[in-house]
Design a protein around this motif. Structure first.
Motif, PDB file in Angstrom:
ATOM      1  N   GLY A   1      -2.996   7.758   4.192  1.00 34.84           N
ATOM      2  CA  GLY A   1      -4.150   7.395   4.999  1.00 34.84           C
ATOM      3  C   GLY A   1      -3.830   6.340   6.042  1.00 34.84           C
ATOM      4  N   PRO A   2      -4.839   5.935   6.810  1.00 31.33           N
ATOM      5  CA  PRO A   2      -4.631   4.947   7.877  1.00 31.33           C
ATOM      6  C   PRO A   2      -4.146   3.593   7.379  1.00 31.33           C
ATOM      7  CG  PRO A   2      -6.984   5.416   7.552  1.00 31.33           C
ATOM      8  CD  PRO A   2      -6.229   6.453   6.794  1.00 31.33           C
ATOM      9  N   THR A   3      -4.530   3.223   6.147  1.00 37.56           N
ATOM     10  CA  THR A   3      -4.065   1.930   5.636  1.00 37.56           C
ATOM     11  C   THR A   3      -2.558   1.948   5.372  1.00 37.56           C
ATOM     12  OG1 THR A   3      -4.714   2.635   3.398  1.00 37.56           O
ATOM     13  CG2 THR A   3      -6.270   1.266   4.619  1.00 37.56           C
ATOM     14  N   ALA A   4      -2.052   3.070   4.860  1.00 35.13           N
ATOM     15  CA  ALA A   4      -0.605   3.185   4.625  1.00 35.13           C
ATOM     16  C   ALA A   4       0.148   3.216   5.953  1.00 35.13           C
ATOM     17  CB  ALA A   4      -0.302   4.437   3.809  1.00 35.13           C
TER      18      ALA A   4
ATOM     19  N   SER B   1      -0.830   1.854   8.736  1.00 41.40           N
ATOM     20  CA  SER B   1      -0.884   0.484   9.256  1.00 41.40           C
ATOM     21  C   SER B   1       0.145  -0.406   8.570  1.00 41.40           C
ATOM     22  CB  SER B   1      -2.291  -0.079   9.054  1.00 41.40           C
ATOM     23  OG  SER B   1      -2.366  -1.412   9.514  1.00 41.40           O
ATOM     24  N   ALA B   2       0.322  -0.212   7.264  1.00 42.64           N
ATOM     25  CA  ALA B   2       1.313  -1.003   6.521  1.00 42.64           C
ATOM     26  C   ALA B   2       2.731  -0.684   6.986  1.00 42.64           C
ATOM     27  CB  ALA B   2       1.172  -0.732   5.030  1.00 42.64           C
TER      28      ALA B   2
ATOM     29  N   THR C   1       0.780  11.645  10.401  1.00 45.17           N
ATOM     30  CA  THR C   1      -0.633  11.648  10.781  1.00 45.17           C
ATOM     31  C   THR C   1      -1.089  12.986  11.355  1.00 45.17           C
ATOM     32  OG1 THR C   1      -0.121  10.828  13.010  1.00 45.17           O
ATOM     33  CG2 THR C   1      -0.538   9.174  11.292  1.00 45.17           C
TER      34      THR C   1
ATOM     35  N   LEU D   1       0.802  -1.229   0.000  1.00 44.00           N
ATOM     36  CA  LEU D   1       0.000   0.000   0.000  1.00 44.00           C
ATOM     37  C   LEU D   1       0.836   1.280   0.000  1.00 44.00           C
ATOM     38  CD1 LEU D   1      -2.736  -1.089   2.567  1.00 44.00           C
ATOM     39  CD2 LEU D   1      -2.814  -1.264   0.080  1.00 44.00           C
TER      40      LEU D   1
ATOM     41  N   SER E   1       3.176  -2.325  10.388  1.00 46.66           N
ATOM     42  CA  SER E   1       3.376  -3.773  10.250  1.00 46.66           C
ATOM     43  C   SER E   1       4.784  -4.087   9.759  1.00 46.66           C
ATOM     44  CB  SER E   1       2.346  -4.355   9.272  1.00 46.66           C
ATOM     45  OG  SER E   1       1.036  -4.216   9.778  1.00 46.66           O
TER      46      SER E   1
END
Length: 220
Positions: free
Chosen positions: A90-93, A95-96, A78, A31, A99
């Protein structure tokens, strides 16, 4: 497999080095594509700062109820550090990235890759740094090209995050960089797919410049 991707990157990169954004992209973080890599690179400026952010994120405990916003991972992206959130991340990036930071093998591979490469700051980061360092030697007129202006950015700014661009005009005297166009807006900088904001500005008779004109202004 990310580890294989990283190993291949070592052999495929030119000996002259790579930009920070290309390095970040080469890590193969899900992502986090070319555009996100450019935004992240422009925000952190150099590989040491980026790797430090990953290190700090690697020890972040999501289950901890006593969370201090100043210690949240990737706070500069953020906006949790008090700065403006980087648009396009965004939040998905996030989170990636988080991780990725938790994977020891991938983190070691990222550090090893950084150790064998010459990683250059992205042009946008160098440009903003140059503005800041040269201000004392410039004339007052050149320093404050945006003095007193309310500047709105719209669309995608190639190779430069919204946060970096906003900081640039503030360095050069802008009093505000809101995200919406109003009668108080002095100037609109239109990137790729500027859309409604640029049209709204033109309808209100507000000056609109494209990204090429903007980079020339901040580079002069």
């Amino acid at each position: 497999v990310t580890e294989k991707h990283l190993a291949q990157s070592v052999h495929s990169v030119a000996t002259g080095g790579v930009s920070l954004s290309r390095y970040i992209y080469s890590l193969g973080i899900p992502l986090v594509g070319t555009h996100a890599s450019q935004l992240i690179a422009s925000t952190y400026g150099n590989v040491d700062s980026f790797l430090k952010a990953l290190e700090e994120a690697s020890v972040y405990d999501e289950a901890n109820d006593n969370k201090d916003e100043s210690t949240l991972p990737f706070a500069v992206l953020t906006g949790d550090d008090g700065s403006e959130k980087v648009k396009g991340i965004g939040p998905t990036a996030i989170s990636a990235l988080l991780s990725f930071s938790k994977e020891q093998v991938q983190m070691k591979a990222a550090k090893d890759l950084a150790n064998v490469l010459t990683i250059h700051h992205d042009d946008s980061s160098r440009k903003i740094s140059a503005i800041s360092s040269n201000r004392s030697g410039e004339s007052n007129q050149k320093q404050l090209q945006f003095e007193g202006m309310t500047v709105v950015f719209t669309g995608t700014l190639p190779g430069m995050s919204r946060n970096v661009a906003q900081n640039a005009v503030k360095e050069l005297g802008a009093k505000a960089t809101p995200n919406t166009v109003s009668k108080a807006t002095t100037l609109v900088v239109e990137g790729d797919k500027g859309g409604k904001k640029a049209k709204q500005a033109r309808d209100l008779g507000i000056r609109v410049i494209d990204f090429a004109q903007f980079t020339k202004l901040i580079g002069d």
